[in-house]
Design a protein around this motif. Structure first.
Motif, PDB file in Angstrom:
ATOM      1  N   SER A   1      -3.720  13.947  13.974  1.00 10.88           N
ATOM      2  CA  SER A   1      -2.983  12.702  14.221  1.00 10.88           C
ATOM      3  C   SER A   1      -2.412  12.670  15.637  1.00 10.88           C
ATOM      4  O   SER A   1      -2.378  11.622  16.275  1.00 10.88           O
ATOM      5  CB  SER A   1      -1.865  12.531  13.185  1.00 10.88           C
ATOM      6  OG  SER A   1      -0.869  13.499  13.340  1.00 10.88           O
TER       7      SER A   1
ATOM      8  N   THR B   1      -0.709  11.001   9.483  1.00 13.38           N
ATOM      9  CA  THR B   1      -1.996  10.556  10.028  1.00 13.38           C
ATOM     10  C   THR B   1      -1.855   9.403  11.021  1.00 13.38           C
ATOM     11  O   THR B   1      -2.156   9.541  12.201  1.00 13.38           O
ATOM     12  CB  THR B   1      -2.954  10.152   8.885  1.00 13.38           C
ATOM     13  OG1 THR B   1      -2.337   9.155   8.055  1.00 13.38           O
ATOM     14  CG2 THR B   1      -3.312  11.359   8.029  1.00 13.38           C
ATOM     15  N   TRP B   2      -1.347   8.258  10.573  1.00 13.31           N
ATOM     16  CA  TRP B   2      -1.409   7.050  11.377  1.00 13.31           C
ATOM     17  C   TRP B   2      -0.177   6.767  12.223  1.00 13.31           C
ATOM     18  O   TRP B   2      -0.233   5.933  13.132  1.00 13.31           O
ATOM     19  CB  TRP B   2      -1.685   5.845  10.470  1.00 13.31           C
ATOM     20  CG  TRP B   2      -3.106   5.786  10.034  1.00 13.31           C
ATOM     21  CD1 TRP B   2      -3.608   6.096   8.797  1.00 13.31           C
ATOM     22  CD2 TRP B   2      -4.230   5.416  10.831  1.00 13.31           C
ATOM     23  NE1 TRP B   2      -4.967   5.940   8.777  1.00 13.31           N
ATOM     24  CE2 TRP B   2      -5.391   5.524  10.013  1.00 13.31           C
ATOM     25  CE3 TRP B   2      -4.387   5.012  12.148  1.00 13.31           C
ATOM     26  CZ2 TRP B   2      -6.657   5.232  10.478  1.00 13.31           C
ATOM     27  CZ3 TRP B   2      -5.662   4.721  12.622  1.00 13.31           C
ATOM     28  CH2 TRP B   2      -6.770   4.829  11.785  1.00 13.31           C
TER      29      TRP B   2
ATOM     30  N   TRP C   1       1.803  10.726   4.062  1.00 12.12           N
ATOM     31  CA  TRP C   1       0.507  10.702   4.735  1.00 12.12           C
ATOM     32  C   TRP C   1       0.391   9.601   5.772  1.00 12.12           C
ATOM     33  O   TRP C   1      -0.438   9.690   6.688  1.00 12.12           O
ATOM     34  CB  TRP C   1      -0.626  10.662   3.711  1.00 12.12           C
ATOM     35  CG  TRP C   1      -0.858  12.043   3.193  1.00 12.12           C
ATOM     36  CD1 TRP C   1      -0.371  12.596   2.048  1.00 12.12           C
ATOM     37  CD2 TRP C   1      -1.571  13.082   3.859  1.00 12.12           C
ATOM     38  NE1 TRP C   1      -0.737  13.909   1.951  1.00 12.12           N
ATOM     39  CE2 TRP C   1      -1.479  14.238   3.040  1.00 12.12           C
ATOM     40  CE3 TRP C   1      -2.282  13.166   5.049  1.00 12.12           C
ATOM     41  CZ2 TRP C   1      -2.075  15.451   3.400  1.00 12.12           C
ATOM     42  CZ3 TRP C   1      -2.872  14.363   5.395  1.00 12.12           C
ATOM     43  CH2 TRP C   1      -2.759  15.494   4.571  1.00 12.12           C
TER      44      TRP C   1
ATOM     45  N   PHE D   1      -9.779  11.667   8.522  1.00 12.41           N
ATOM     46  CA  PHE D   1      -8.465  12.015   7.985  1.00 12.41           C
ATOM     47  C   PHE D   1      -8.558  12.307   6.486  1.00 12.41           C
ATOM     48  O   PHE D   1      -7.937  13.237   5.974  1.00 12.41           O
ATOM     49  CB  PHE D   1      -7.470  10.869   8.205  1.00 12.41           C
ATOM     50  CG  PHE D   1      -6.874  10.816   9.582  1.00 12.41           C
ATOM     51  CD1 PHE D   1      -6.353  11.953  10.182  1.00 12.41           C
ATOM     52  CD2 PHE D   1      -6.802   9.617  10.280  1.00 12.41           C
ATOM     53  CE1 PHE D   1      -5.781  11.904  11.443  1.00 12.41           C
ATOM     54  CE2 PHE D   1      -6.221   9.550  11.548  1.00 12.41           C
ATOM     55  CZ  PHE D   1      -5.719  10.698  12.133  1.00 12.41           C
TER      56      PHE D   1
ATOM     57  N   PRO E   1      -4.863   7.336   4.213  1.00 11.08           N
ATOM     58  CA  PRO E   1      -5.572   7.222   5.500  1.00 11.08           C
ATOM     59  C   PRO E   1      -6.696   6.193   5.475  1.00 11.08           C
ATOM     60  O   PRO E   1      -6.866   5.431   6.434  1.00 11.08           O
ATOM     61  CB  PRO E   1      -6.132   8.636   5.723  1.00 11.08           C
ATOM     62  CG  PRO E   1      -5.287   9.523   4.894  1.00 11.08           C
ATOM     63  CD  PRO E   1      -4.904   8.714   3.700  1.00 11.08           C
TER      64      PRO E   1
ATOM     65  N   ARG F   1     -12.401  19.519   8.783  1.00  7.71           N
ATOM     66  CA  ARG F   1     -11.215  18.981   8.112  1.00  7.71           C
ATOM     67  C   ARG F   1     -11.320  19.175   6.596  1.00  7.71           C
ATOM     68  O   ARG F   1     -10.326  19.446   5.924  1.00  7.71           O
ATOM     69  CB  ARG F   1     -11.049  17.492   8.426  1.00  7.71           C
ATOM     70  CG  ARG F   1     -10.721  17.181   9.858  1.00  7.71           C
ATOM     71  CD  ARG F   1      -9.357  17.651  10.296  1.00  7.71           C
ATOM     72  NE  ARG F   1      -8.264  16.967   9.615  1.00  7.71           N
ATOM     73  CZ  ARG F   1      -6.988  17.189   9.871  1.00  7.71           C
ATOM     74  NH1 ARG F   1      -6.631  18.074  10.782  1.00  7.71           N
ATOM     75  NH2 ARG F   1      -6.047  16.541   9.213  1.00  7.71           N
TER      76      ARG F   1
ATOM     77  N   SER G   1      -3.514  11.565  -0.014  1.00  7.34           N
ATOM     78  CA  SER G   1      -4.074  12.049   1.245  1.00  7.34           C
ATOM     79  C   SER G   1      -5.456  11.466   1.510  1.00  7.34           C
ATOM     80  O   SER G   1      -5.947  11.507   2.644  1.00  7.34           O
ATOM     81  CB  SER G   1      -4.143  13.585   1.243  1.00  7.34           C
ATOM     82  OG  SER G   1      -5.085  14.052   0.302  1.00  7.34           O
TER      83      SER G   1
END
Length: 443
Positions: free
Chosen positions: A38, A269-270, A265, A59, A397, A119, A393
């Motif tokens: 991220s 992530t974002w 999450w 992700f 994403p 990942r 998760s």
């Protein structure tokens, strides 16, 4: 129950706090490794030519593997013990973090697929970590300290973002995104050596006194959890799984964790990409700004557990002591939606900090699992709990990635996160009922 001959039975030790510190540090590395992409995401996407939808898929790769391995990971913990399984987990997730730093050396056509696979393997390797944390806390801490202990290791996720976001942002800006992964991989190998040296079961630890063992055992700690069992070791009891999945209280806790993790999450992530793309910040500034909500999340995470344990000590029921912080925290977390109504960076960061504080304050799922999991299968129950929680998760994403791609805005994404907080609150208010340890019916 025995103690080391090097430690007098009259000596007062607090080894459990050292164990908790190590769990906290390892969990911080765990979450920092999840967040590496991220922080470096914008630069990685440019290097590999990825759009928002493809980044969402990468992700989510972590989440798919993390989810798939939860129940097998929980069973492995119950069979082989926390230390052994966690050692392998920590080593391999550090290895796969390190390898992500070399994706740029692959031809462009294979870079995205290689990153997806790495990942995926990161999620595969990290899967046993949180169920193992719950087992270790259940073994080392009496019930009246378990809420605080669980909240402290769970708050490591916010500590990781607060401490590592500026460092990883600086590494990305100064040395290139590859170094984010290589540095974190090396750090993980160092923590593996620390883990092997210092982590032991309570009744086998060379530094624990009989006095501490007696205290934690009398308070409900399962000090012999990983002691060798007589007879042949059993495989997973699928009837036990069925009983947990048909119990209303457990289902409320499981689904509540899914909605709480949806908030987590977004931040893992974002959130940094939101600050870059929606608010026009530089990656160096984002590394610093992203640490502010994380610090508030850390404070909320610790405070939620402390408040819960204080309520127990003052005579409130376990149900009241756990639910009050959860409900208050989730209400505060809905403030994230208000970011849609301002372009002022200071106000946005303040609202994000309030939302993350609330999420941390109400994130008592792991203490609740330590309170409710059947004593025979704490690892397996923690695995099922994490299966539900980490569906987020994958969903979060992907959902946010496609919202941003199709709507060219993060507005719907923030509403999605805020509604998740409301849903978590309703799970505990409407579904869970009384919080107590589930007693399995043995066939």
């Amino acid at each position: 129950m025995t103690t080391s001959p090097l430690v007098s039975s009259k000596t007062k030790t607090h080894v459990r706090y050292v164990i908790l510190l190590i769990i906290f540090l390892v969990t911080a590395v765990n979450y920092a490794d999840r967040a590496t992409l991220s922080i470096a995401g914008s630069d990685v996407a440019k290097t590999l030519g990825l759009d928002a939808g493809q980044m969402g898929q990468i992700f989510a790769a972590f989440g798919w593997a993390y989810l798939i391995m939860q129940i097998p990971g929980g069973w492995l913990l119950d069979r082989f013990g926390s230390k052994r399984v966690y050692t392998y987990s920590l080593f391999f997730w550090s290895l796969f973090t390190l390898l992500q730093g070399f994706v740029g050396f692959f031809p462009l056509a294979y870079g995205a697929m290689t990153l997806f696979i790495l990942r995926f393997m990161l999620g595969f390797s990290e899967a046993p970590s949180f169920p193992a944390n719950a087992r270790i806390v259940a073994a080392w801490f009496p019930a009246i300290e378990r809420g605080t202990a669980s909240a402290i290791f769970n708050s490591a996720q916010y500590f990781a973002l607060a401490i590592f976001s500026p460092i990883l942002g600086w590494l990305t800006f100064t040395w290139g995104w590859e170094h984010v992964f290589t540095v974190m991989g090396v750090l993980g190998f160092i923590m593996t050596m620390v883990w092997i040296k210092y982590i032991q079961n309570p009744n086998k630890h060379p530094s624990v006194s009989q006095q501490e063992l007696d205290y934690i055992s009398a308070g409900g700690a399962m000090v012999d959890m990983d002691a060798p069992k007589d007879g042949k070791k059993e495989g997973p009891k699928w009837d036990y799984v069925k009983q947990m999945l048909t119990n209303r209280m457990m289902l409320g806790v499981f689904f509540g964790q899914y909605f709480i993790n949806s908030i987590t999450w977004f931040f893992l992530t974002w959130f940094p990409i939101y600050l870059v793309q929606d608010k026009g910040m530089s990656i160096l500034k984002v590394g610093l700004i992203a640490s502010i909500p994380a610090l508030f999340g850390f404070a909320g995470g610790v405070l939620g557990g402390v408040v819960s344990d204080i309520l127990i000590k003052r005579g409130h029921s376990l149900t009241v002591a756990r639910k009050i912080p959860i409900v208050v925290g989730m209400l505060l977390a809905t403030s994230i939606i208000l970011c849609n109504y301002t372009n002022n960076t200071v106000i946005v960061v303040a609202l994000m900090a309030l939302a993350f504080f609330g999420k941390g304050f109400g994130a008592l799922g792991w203490p609740v699992i330590s309170d409710t999991a059947p004593k025979e299968v704490i690892g397996l129950c923690g695995g099922i709990f994490n299966v539900f929680g980490n569906v987020a998760s994958i969903v979060t994403p992907l959902a946010i990635g496609y919202m941003v791609k199709e709507l060219h805005s993060f507005n719907a994404a923030l509403i999605f996160v805020g509604c998740s907080a409301l849903a978590a609150m309703l799970c505990y208010l409407v579904v869970v009922g009384e919080i107590k340890r589930l007693v399995l019916v043995k066939s």
